[in-house]
Design a protein around this motif. Structure first.
Motif, PDB file in Angstrom:
ATOM      1  N   ASP A  23       0.823  -1.211   0.000  1.00  0.00           N
ATOM      2  CA  ASP A  23       0.000   0.000   0.000  1.00  0.00           C
ATOM      3  C   ASP A  23       0.859   1.264   0.000  1.00  0.00           C
ATOM      4  OD1 ASP A  23      -2.664   1.271   0.246  1.00  0.00           O
ATOM      5  OD2 ASP A  23      -1.888   1.945   2.191  1.00  0.00           O
ATOM      6  N   LYS A  38      -1.371  -4.664   2.872  1.00  0.00           N
ATOM      7  CA  LYS A  38      -2.773  -5.022   3.080  1.00  0.00           C
ATOM      8  C   LYS A  38      -3.038  -6.403   2.487  1.00  0.00           C
ATOM      9  CE  LYS A  38      -4.586  -0.363   3.539  1.00  0.00           C
ATOM     10  NZ  LYS A  38      -5.642   0.610   3.149  1.00  0.00           N
ATOM     11  N   ASP A  99     -10.644  -0.561   1.894  1.00  0.00           N
ATOM     12  CA  ASP A  99      -9.879  -1.168   0.815  1.00  0.00           C
ATOM     13  C   ASP A  99     -10.604  -0.995  -0.521  1.00  0.00           C
ATOM     14  OD1 ASP A  99      -9.105  -3.511  -1.049  1.00  0.00           O
ATOM     15  OD2 ASP A  99      -7.580  -3.621   0.512  1.00  0.00           O
TER      16      ASP A  99
END
Length: 270
Positions: A23, A38, A99
């Motif tokens: 990320d 993530k 997300d």
């Protein structure tokens, strides 16, 4: 090989057990770098020294994506039903997800299931700020507050809010939502992700939360909670036991106080 944002990697120190996407890459003043990661199939956030991560084979990424799609399609096939003599108006879902990739998969799933859902990709830190406005705009029956989380020191300091990456953001979001709707009669709330501070989320006002066992939860688990409440008749109670039966890790993954369903059935003339 140089590691950059968007790369799929695994951590060497954890025997490459979990597949992550990078990320952020952060450069420190001492010349060292670390990455924020993530989970690709589970709702975990982690960090690692850049030298501890290694790019993974494309086949592993493809396999992980295919497993997610297979899980979604199996649930759609097994749970989507046709009703010849009645119409079901399901509860309306507002889903906040930290997300972006999960947000896109979530809205596709809800649509294929025939559910009335709005999905917003909002970072965990901004969810407390934006939730009230979104509730006023969409007036949902069910609110999902999720994204990524993890314990900083796994297996330790269970009651220390600062030992969780995003639990405090989820807790603040639940509290703000409860200012808009004080009880589950108006709004049923699910909150949490991997290893989230379950007890504090329930105390803040969530009806369902993760994770009592401080374990990893799948991408789809929050969707299952929302779906179950949305399709259950308003006169029937949805218990944590019923939810647990439909997720891989059972009540260690998700539990709560339960809530009444949010659907209405209308009989049509033949």
């Amino acid at each position: 090989m140089k590691i950059k944002k968007g790369d799929f990697v695994a951590r060497k120190s954890y025997k490459k057990d979990i597949l992550f996407i990078v990320d952020k890459v952060i450069q420190l003043s001492n010349g060292k770098s670390y990455v924020i990661l993530k989970g690709v199939t589970i709702r975990i956030e982690a960090d690692a020294p850049i030298e501890d991560v290694e790019k993974v084979e494309e086949s592993r990424v493809i396999g992980a994506e295919e497993r997610i799609e297979k899980t979604l399609l199996e649930r759609i096939k097994n749970n989507k039903t046709e009703h010849r003599n009645h119409i079901i108006k399901t509860g309306k879902i507002l889903h906040l997800d930290g997300d972006k990739r999960y947000s896109e998969k979530s809205i596709r799933y809800y649509k294929k299931m025939g559910l009335n859902a709005v999905v917003k990709n909002i970072s965990e830190s901004k969810q407390p700020i934006m939730v009230r406005q979104l509730l006023e705009t969409y007036k949902p029956d069910i609110l999902v507050i999720t994204g990524h989380d993890a314990m900083l020191k796994n297996g330790m300091n269970y009651s220390n809010i600062y030992n969780y990456r995003n639990s405090r953001n989820f807790i603040y979001t639940v509290k703000e939502a409860r200012k808009w709707a004080r009880s589950s009669n108006k709004l049923v709330i699910f909150a949490g992700a991997c290893q989230s501070f379950f007890e504090a989320l329930i105390e803040a006002g969530a009806d369902f939360a993760s994770s009592p066992g401080r374990i990893l939860i799948d991408f789809i688990d929050p969707l299952i909670v929302a779906e179950k409440v949305a399709i259950t008749d308003r006169n029937k109670f949805v218990s944590s036991y019923e939810i647990a039966r439909e997720i891989k890790e059972g009540e260690k993954g998700i539990s709560g106080i339960g809530a009444m369903g949010k659907s209405n059935k209308y009989v049509t003339k033949m």
